[in-house]
Design a protein around this motif. Structure first.
Motif, short mmCIF file in Angstrom:
data_model
loop_
_atom_site.label_atom_id
_atom_site.label_comp_id
_atom_site.label_asym_id
_atom_site.label_seq_id
_atom_site.Cartn_x
_atom_site.Cartn_y
_atom_site.Cartn_z
N ARG B 4 0.86 -1.20 0.00
CA ARG B 4 0.00 0.00 0.00
C ARG B 4 0.89 1.25 0.00
O ARG B 4 1.81 1.38 0.82
CB ARG B 4 -0.88 0.01 1.24
CG ARG B 4 -2.08 0.97 1.11
CD ARG B 4 -3.07 0.73 2.24
NE ARG B 4 -2.54 1.17 3.51
CZ ARG B 4 -2.58 2.45 3.92
NH1 ARG B 4 -3.12 3.38 3.14
NH2 ARG B 4 -2.08 2.78 5.09
N LEU B 5 0.62 2.10 -0.96
CA LEU B 5 1.42 3.31 -1.11
C LEU B 5 0.57 4.55 -0.84
O LEU B 5 -0.60 4.59 -1.19
CB LEU B 5 1.99 3.42 -2.53
CG LEU B 5 2.68 2.18 -3.11
CD1 LEU B 5 3.14 2.46 -4.54
CD2 LEU B 5 3.87 1.77 -2.26
N ILE B 7 0.34 8.50 -1.75
CA ILE B 7 0.82 9.52 -2.70
C ILE B 7 0.35 10.88 -2.19
O ILE B 7 -0.85 11.10 -2.00
CB ILE B 7 0.26 9.28 -4.11
CG1 ILE B 7 0.68 7.88 -4.61
CG2 ILE B 7 0.72 10.38 -5.07
CD1 ILE B 7 -0.07 7.42 -5.83
N GLN B 15 -1.30 13.46 -9.46
CA GLN B 15 -1.67 12.50 -8.41
C GLN B 15 -2.42 11.31 -9.02
O GLN B 15 -2.13 10.15 -8.74
CB GLN B 15 -2.55 13.24 -7.39
CG GLN B 15 -2.87 12.45 -6.16
CD GLN B 15 -3.95 13.16 -5.34
OE1 GLN B 15 -5.16 12.98 -5.63
NE2 GLN B 15 -3.54 13.96 -4.37
N TYR B 18 -0.04 9.11 -11.11
CA TYR B 18 0.77 8.22 -10.28
C TYR B 18 -0.09 7.01 -9.83
O TYR B 18 0.32 5.86 -9.93
CB TYR B 18 1.26 8.93 -9.02
CG TYR B 18 2.24 10.08 -9.25
CD1 TYR B 18 3.01 10.16 -10.40
CD2 TYR B 18 2.41 11.07 -8.28
CE1 TYR B 18 3.90 11.22 -10.58
CE2 TYR B 18 3.29 12.13 -8.46
CZ TYR B 18 4.03 12.20 -9.63
OH TYR B 18 4.90 13.24 -9.80
N ALA B 19 -1.27 7.37 -9.30
CA ALA B 19 -2.14 6.31 -8.74
C ALA B 19 -2.54 5.29 -9.81
O ALA B 19 -2.45 4.08 -9.59
CB ALA B 19 -3.38 6.96 -8.13
N LEU B 22 0.53 3.12 -10.76
CA LEU B 22 0.97 2.20 -9.72
C LEU B 22 -0.07 1.12 -9.44
O LEU B 22 0.27 -0.04 -9.20
CB LEU B 22 1.29 2.99 -8.44
CG LEU B 22 2.51 3.93 -8.57
CD1 LEU B 22 2.64 4.85 -7.35
CD2 LEU B 22 3.79 3.11 -8.73
N GLU B 23 -1.35 1.51 -9.47
CA GLU B 23 -2.41 0.51 -9.26
C GLU B 23 -2.40 -0.51 -10.39
O GLU B 23 -2.66 -1.70 -10.18
CB GLU B 23 -3.76 1.21 -9.17
CG GLU B 23 -3.96 1.90 -7.82
CD GLU B 23 -5.23 2.74 -7.78
OE1 GLU B 23 -6.01 2.70 -8.76
OE2 GLU B 23 -5.42 3.45 -6.78
N GLU B 28 -1.55 -0.80 -4.04
CA GLU B 28 -2.71 -0.06 -3.55
C GLU B 28 -2.24 1.38 -3.28
O GLU B 28 -1.12 1.57 -2.80
CB GLU B 28 -3.21 -0.66 -2.23
CG GLU B 28 -3.92 -1.98 -2.39
CD GLU B 28 -4.38 -2.51 -1.03
OE1 GLU B 28 -4.62 -1.66 -0.12
OE2 GLU B 28 -4.45 -3.72 -0.89
N THR B 29 -3.09 2.29 -3.60
CA THR B 29 -2.68 3.68 -3.39
C THR B 29 -3.72 4.44 -2.60
O THR B 29 -4.90 4.15 -2.66
CB THR B 29 -2.46 4.41 -4.73
OG1 THR B 29 -3.70 4.45 -5.42
CG2 THR B 29 -1.40 3.73 -5.57
N GLN B 30 -3.19 5.40 -1.85
CA GLN B 30 -4.07 6.33 -1.14
C GLN B 30 -3.49 7.73 -1.38
O GLN B 30 -2.29 7.95 -1.16
CB GLN B 30 -4.08 6.02 0.35
CG GLN B 30 -5.11 6.84 1.10
CD GLN B 30 -5.13 6.49 2.59
OE1 GLN B 30 -4.29 5.70 3.08
NE2 GLN B 30 -6.09 7.04 3.31
N CYS B 31 -4.31 8.65 -1.84
CA CYS B 31 -3.79 9.96 -2.26
C CYS B 31 -4.21 11.08 -1.31
O CYS B 31 -5.35 11.10 -0.82
CB CYS B 31 -4.27 10.29 -3.67
SG CYS B 31 -3.69 9.11 -4.89
#
Lengths: 689, 246
Positions: B4-5, B7, B15, B18-19, B22-23, B28-31
């Protein structure tokens, strides 16, 4: 154009101050003229006043001055010029002013008696000189009589020897006879006598009517033998001669033979035919003298002459120049003009040095239209001008002092000014280095002075600060540009990547490829800009180490073989202070430049040579010529002077190369080949000893 | 299990990019787009790695603030700065705060994903093998315990999996990029490695020779500062660098 510094300019301009003494000199000339004119006017008024006074007070002036003017007797007047000094009665005539008043000679024409049988040793001539001082009348009689008969001591008669007969009218108008026998050399004796001239005879003299012994004549003298005969000096109190018409008669009686019965010859101051007459004597008249004596402290000299030149009165200031004392003014043009009736005769007499000596004013004594005489007022120019000159000298000295002081002040001011300007110039010059970079914005010179130079200093500081702000702004542009462009560029880059990830088939789309290429180009540009912008400050903080440049270039350019033609004539070690990575960067830029402008099929040559002091690297390539061979222009950032085709060319390469060359104290120059086929860049590194 | 990343980027387009990228690669991303939300979110749920922009809205040092707040608590959290601030002083400051990497925009998403993967692998390796509390490359001076990936070259020891370097037994705090350059030169041997290969080893899109040189200087400086003279990386003018064994 010849250089004229401010010191020279101020000095030359200051010379203008020297005109002030010239003006002062001119002013002094005007003052002199004014003073002399005023003095002449005063002297004229004075002379007129004297003349008027004489006419008013002397009832018989006409009779006095004009008496017997035309008689023959007056032609035989005896003149006695005035002297101040006392004459020593010693028979020596050298202290007589003979040069001014030459002696009168009496000879054959004045023989009043002569023995029928003349002797060869008889009296020939005699010379008579007269001079008068305030109290005495002096007589000098030089007798040419080689055979002298002296009076014997046992002899009572005074006339049986060579002797002199003196006759005059005394103050009481009495005729006095004085006989002066030749006795011996030395002080002589004089005697009153009667008309027989034989024995001494007592006289009644003066108002008290007392009998005066015959030898109490008050006349003193000296008898001296000379080569020609003998000389006699006599001194008679002028009081004894003080009449309105003084008269004197001198006769020299010569005895040659005692066995005879009388004199051999008599020569007198009057020729025969004037029996019982006396020569008019030109001594000063007391009444006239009294009038002018009142002014004797005021003027150098005053005279009263009658028409014949008799000096009736004379006075002079004691401090008058001795050399001019006895000079008679009668023969001057001024007096003669006045005698002609000219009422304002004025004469400026030159001194010995050619400058104005004296100012002489003559005013006629006129009665009923007839000129009876003349009043002469003489003043030395120096006396007139002395006082003025002292004042003018004083002013001139002060003025000279002020001028000298002002010259010094001006010169000191000029020196200070030049020093301030030089300092300002030096500081302003060092504010910007040889590359045009501002090193210091604060100019200290003259910054606190409240004058124009201070204004200039402050203006320059202000100018440099504004310029520095602008340079800072320009230098920040690459960083700012990168900051500002990075985000949109990143947005583009990431969007494009995502787009291709989502639709892989687009990766082959030619427009997508162009977009990708364009983004890459912009990215590289921003990177290069940032690198170039930060390079200068980075270089300043780097330390250089000993480096074998020969080994370095051999290795560096060896990597380009066989694409380039490389030649290194001397591969021996060549040490210098350097940074290998920076040198690599330098040559990278030059090689990038060479490759980017070298056309297809063209050649790039690198030639390396060295001597004891320098290490030279020549990089030449075929291709378009440089538009300018000035490195200042070639290495200016952001200016690309040549078209390089399709590749990116920001003109940063040579700028970076130049900065690194400067860091290594090397010189970088670019020039075109002589035949125009390409360009040559040369880097010269200084080697360590 | 996916990583889990977090950003943190104020530009919503970037943003999102990037998400998405990467996804797509299994993260997993959270911005977040500001400091406050980012700190709150990270504290609420600790991620495996954080991507931070430095300038966040009106706060020019927002990213630095977040980094300091997170690492001050002693968390061994890998942080990568992704920023437009390219000045050296900013890079030095960010790395000293404890960030694992400092990348300047524009970036390549694929290379970014590789770097993230690499960092997570390193982090995992360090976490699993180390009994020591921290193996962050720029903090400890103690050599970690020996692992099977560690190689020795005289006084130099290198662990590729953990991106660990020790010189004369002392840990050298190299950045990921510096480690990769040192590792690439070390691996190239006496023949050397060219600028192009070194550029690729950095996992960055645009790297100039000057940037490589700058990294080399930093490596030398850090090695010399830790222990003794380090003189084993040699320039091959016009080519690149070569390794000279100790």
């Amino acid at each position: 154009m010849p250089r004229f510094g401010i010191k020279t300019q101020v000095t030359l301009l200051s010379l203008g101050l020297l005109a002030l003494p010239l003006v002062g000199l001119n002013y002094w000339g005007d003052i002199q003229k004014t003073a002399l004119t005023a003095q002449a006017r005063i002297q004229e008024v004075e002379a007129r006043a004297i003349a008027t006074s004489l006419l008013a007070t002397q009832n018989n002036i006409r009779e006095l001055l004009a008496a017997d003017q035309d008689s023959e007797l007056y032609k035989h007047s005896l003149s006695a010029p005035h002297i101040n000094d006392t004459i020593v009665l010693d028979g020596d005539l050298r202290d007589w002013p003979l040069d001014i008043n030459p002696p009168a000679q009496f000879g054959a024409n004045n023989i009043t008696w002569e023995a029928p049988k003349g002797a060869s040793q008889a009296l020939k001539t005699f010379e008579l000189s007269l001079a008068q001082s305030a109290k005495y009348l002096y007589l000098a009689i030089a007798i040419d009589d080689p055979y002298i008969i002296f009076k014997k001591t046992t002899q009572l008669r005074l006339d049986y020897n060579d002797h002199i007969q003196l006759t005059y009218l005394d103050a009481s108008q009495q005729l006095r006879r004085i006989i002066i026998p030749s006795v011996q050399e030395g002080s002589l004796s004089t005697y009153y006598t009667d008309h027989t001239w034989q024995y001494g005879q007592d006289q009644i003299v003066g108002r008290e009517e007392q009998i005066t012994p015959s030898h109490k004549t008050n006349i003193q003298g000296y008898w001296k033998k000379t080569e020609m005969g003998y000389a006699v000096e006599l001194r008679i109190p002028t009081a004894q001669l003080d009449t309105l018409q003084p008269q004197l008669h001198v006769a020299v009686v010569d005895f040659d033979n005692l066995e005879g019965f009388g004199p051999q010859k008599i020569i007198s101051t009057l020729p025969s035919g004037f029996d019982n007459k006396l020569n008019p004597l030109g001594i000063h008249a007391r009444e006239f003298q009294r009038v002018i004596d009142q002014l004797k402290h005021t003027y150098a000299r005053l005279w009263i002459y009658d028409r014949r030149g008799r000096e009736w009165a004379f006075t002079e200031r004691e401090s008058s120049p001795a050399a001019d004392r006895a000079e008679s003014a009668f023969n001057s043009r001024c007096v003669q003009d006045a005698l002609q009736g000219k009422v304002e005769p004025l004469q400026h007499l030159k001194g010995k040095d050619g400058t104005l000596g004296r100012l002489v004013v003559c005013y006629p004594i006129m009665d009923e239209g007839e000129t009876l005489g003349v009043v002469v007022v003489d003043e030395a120019a120096s006396h007139i001008l002395d006082q003025e000159e002292t004042r003018v000298r004083d002013i001139a000295a002060k003025m000279g002092g002020i001028i000298a002081f002002m010259l010094l002040v001006l010169f000191a001011y000029a020196v200070t000014l030049v020093r301030r300007i030089s300092k300002l110039s030096e500081q302003s010059r060092t504010c910007i280095d040889s590359h045009g970079r501002i090193e210091n914005t604060r100019i200290q010179a003259s910054k606190n002075f409240p004058d124009e130079l201070g204004d200039l200093s402050r203006s320059m500081t202000n100018l440099l600060e504004r310029q520095q702000s602008y340079v800072d702004f320009l230098e920040r542009i690459p960083q700012t540009l990168r900051h500002e462009i990075s985000n949109p560029l990143n947005k583009l880059r990431t969007s494009l990547e995502n787009l291709i990830d989502e639709a892989p088939e687009l990766s082959k789309n030619k427009y997508i490829k162009k977009i990708d290429s364009g983004i890459d180009q912009i990215s590289r540009i921003t990177l290069e800009l940032t690198e170039a912008a930060s390079l200068e400050s980075a270089l300043q903080n780097e330390h250089l180490i000993d480096l074998d440049l020969s080994e370095f270039v051999n290795g560096y350019f060896g990597n380009y073989l066989p694409e380039i033609h490389f030649e290194q004539t001397d591969q021996s070690s060549a040490f210098m202070q350097g940074d290998a990575s920076r040198l690599e960067q330098l040559f990278d830029k030059l090689m990038e430049n060479a490759f980017s402008f070298c056309p297809a099929g063209g050649e790039i040559k690198v030639h390396v040579s060295k001597n004891n002091k320098l290490f030279n690297v020549l990089i030449e390539n075929d291709g378009p010529m440089l538009p300018s061979e000035s490195m200042a222009e070639l290495s200016a950032p952001m200016i690309s002077t040549r078209s390089s085709g399709s590749s990116i060319h920001l003109g940063l390469g040579l700028h970076i190369a130049k900065l690194i060359a400067d860091q290594h104290k090397a010189t970088l120059n670019g020039k075109n080949r002589a035949d125009g086929s390409g360009v040559i860049f040369e880097v010269r590194f200084p080697l360590m000893n | 299990m996916s990583y889990r990343l977090v950003i943190v980027e104020d530009d919503l387009d970037q943003q999102q990019n990037y998400a998405d990228a990467l996804e797509r690669r299994g993260f997993e991303t959270q911005c977040f787009s500001n400091v406050h939300d980012a700190i709150a979110g990270i504290k609420a749920s600790k991620p495996d790695l954080v991507l931070l922009d430095v300038v966040l809205g009106d706060d020019p040092d927002g990213g630095f603030t977040i980094c300091r707040r997170l690492l001050d608590q002693g968390d061994d959290l890998p942080i990568i700065f992704l920023t437009d601030r390219s000045d050296e002083i900013d890079q030095v400051f960010g790395l000293r705060l404890g960030a694992w990497d400092y990348q300047t925009k524009p970036i390549s998403l694929s290379l970014l994903a590789e770097r993230i993967t690499s960092l997570l692998r390193i982090h995992k390796a360090r976490t699993q093998s180390s009994a020591s509390p921290s193996s962050r490359e720029n903090t400890t001076e103690n050599a970690p315990s020996q692992t099977t990936t560690q190689t020795l070259d005289g006084p130099l020891s290198i662990d590729e999996q953990k991106s660990f370097v020790a010189w004369h037994g002392k840990t050298v705090a190299l950045t990921l990029t510096e480690f990769r350059i040192l590792y690439a030169i070390r691996e190239s041997g006496a023949g050397g490695i060219g600028y192009q290969e070194l550029s690729e080893s950095t996992m960055q899109r645009h790297v100039t020779n000057g940037t490589i040189t700058s990294h080399i200087k930093n490596i030398r400086k850090k090695m010399n500062a830790v222990a003794g003279e380090f003189n084993h990386i040699h320039n091959k003018p016009g080519f690149g660098y070569r390794w000279e064994a100790p």
